[in-house]
Design a protein around this motif. Structure first.
Motif, PDB file in Angstrom:
ATOM      1  N   ALA A 166       0.814  -1.210   0.000  1.00  0.00           N
ATOM      2  CA  ALA A 166       0.000   0.000   0.000  1.00  0.00           C
ATOM      3  C   ALA A 166       0.851   1.265   0.000  1.00  0.00           C
ATOM      4  O   ALA A 166       0.488   2.277  -0.603  1.00  0.00           O
ATOM      5  N   GLN A 167       1.998   1.201   0.687  1.00  0.00           N
ATOM      6  CA  GLN A 167       2.889   2.364   0.695  1.00  0.00           C
ATOM      7  C   GLN A 167       3.390   2.659  -0.719  1.00  0.00           C
ATOM      8  O   GLN A 167       3.439   3.815  -1.147  1.00  0.00           O
ATOM      9  N   PHE A 168       3.762   1.615  -1.444  1.00  0.00           N
ATOM     10  CA  PHE A 168       4.213   1.801  -2.822  1.00  0.00           C
ATOM     11  C   PHE A 168       3.090   2.386  -3.670  1.00  0.00           C
ATOM     12  O   PHE A 168       3.321   3.308  -4.470  1.00  0.00           O
ATOM     13  N   ASP A 169       1.891   1.860  -3.540  1.00  0.00           N
ATOM     14  CA  ASP A 169       0.765   2.322  -4.350  1.00  0.00           C
ATOM     15  C   ASP A 169       0.565   3.827  -4.196  1.00  0.00           C
ATOM     16  O   ASP A 169       0.437   4.557  -5.187  1.00  0.00           O
ATOM     17  N   ARG A 170       0.525   4.285  -2.948  1.00  0.00           N
ATOM     18  CA  ARG A 170       0.293   5.712  -2.708  1.00  0.00           C
ATOM     19  C   ARG A 170       1.449   6.550  -3.240  1.00  0.00           C
ATOM     20  O   ARG A 170       1.235   7.608  -3.846  1.00  0.00           O
ATOM     21  N   LEU A 171       2.661   6.085  -3.021  1.00  0.00           N
ATOM     22  CA  LEU A 171       3.830   6.847  -3.464  1.00  0.00           C
ATOM     23  C   LEU A 171       3.902   6.896  -4.992  1.00  0.00           C
ATOM     24  O   LEU A 171       4.200   7.944  -5.572  1.00  0.00           O
TER      25      LEU A 171
END
Length: 228
Positions: A166-171
């Motif tokens: 999820a962190q990658f998705d948002r970034l």
């Protein structure tokens, strides 16, 4: 032996570029092109006033149409830099396969990858046909935001590569919005520097502006869903 027939489409880009509201439309003709006879002469039609029929220009009038404007240094620089800009976007999408959690992120990244890879090929062809230099495959790594707006720094690329789930998705979405907005700025800079007069460069810049604008809206919608 029957003569061959071919369809002739004459794009009168010079009239469109030079005459603005008095732009000329195009009429497509079919004519003989072989030993039995020459191809039919193309017709160029000047549209009439609203509600009125257009008028076909005579060959002598057609000969007076101005030639298409040539490309200039601003066009060349735009194409060269936009290739590098797109190349970084491909580096970003290449990270998605083994890092993204959201299926929507993966699908949108694939769309971006396909469109920008195709556009890189168009820009390379444009430069080659005009005898202009192609940028090196890694020149964009030395670029900075003042030269190519929206470009990620090496530190930001490392941050993206280190993220997962999820962190990658948002970034990824946050950075890609910034990246696309930078491309829109580059289009504005092209016209501000006097480029875009050549019909082909103008058409390409407008397509980039439209496509990336659509993708920005999709990215912002996805950004909202990921934040909820």
């Amino acid at each position: 032996m029957f003569s061959s027939r071919r369809r002739i489409l004459i794009a009168v880009v010079a009239a469109v570029a030079a005459l603005g509201a008095s732009a000329f439309a195009v009429v497509q003709l079919t004519g003989d092109d072989g030993p039995d006879g020459p191809a039919a002469a193309p017709h160029v039609v000047q549209p009439g006033a609203p509600g009125q029929a257009g008028r076909a220009l005579s060959p002598s009038e057609q000969s007076q149409l101005p030639p298409p404007p040539a490309h200039n240094a601003a066009d060349t620089q735009f194409m060269q830099r936009m290739i590098g800009h797109h190349a970084q976007a491909l580096e970003m999408t290449a990270l998605v396969a083994d890092r993204a959690e959201s299926r929507d992120v993966s699908l949108l990244a694939k769309r971006i990858e396909t469109s920008q890879r195709d556009e890189i090929a168009q820009m390379q062809r444009w430069l080659t046909e005009r005898g202009e230099q192609l940028p090196g495959p890694h020149e964009h790594h030395a670029a900075h935001d003042a030269v190519m707006p929206g470009m990620l720094t090496p530190e930001q690329m490392s941050q993206l590569a280190a993220a997962r789930g999820a962190q990658f998705d948002r970034l990824f979405v946050d950075f890609m919005i910034r990246h696309h907005e930078g491309a829109l700025t580059m289009v504005q800079q092209l016209y501000g520097a006097g480029g875009g007069l050549e019909p082909a460069s103008d058409r390409f810049a407008r397509e980039v502006n439209a496509d990336q604008g659509i993708e920005i809206r999709s990215l912002r919608e996805l950004q909202g869903r990921l934040a909820s």
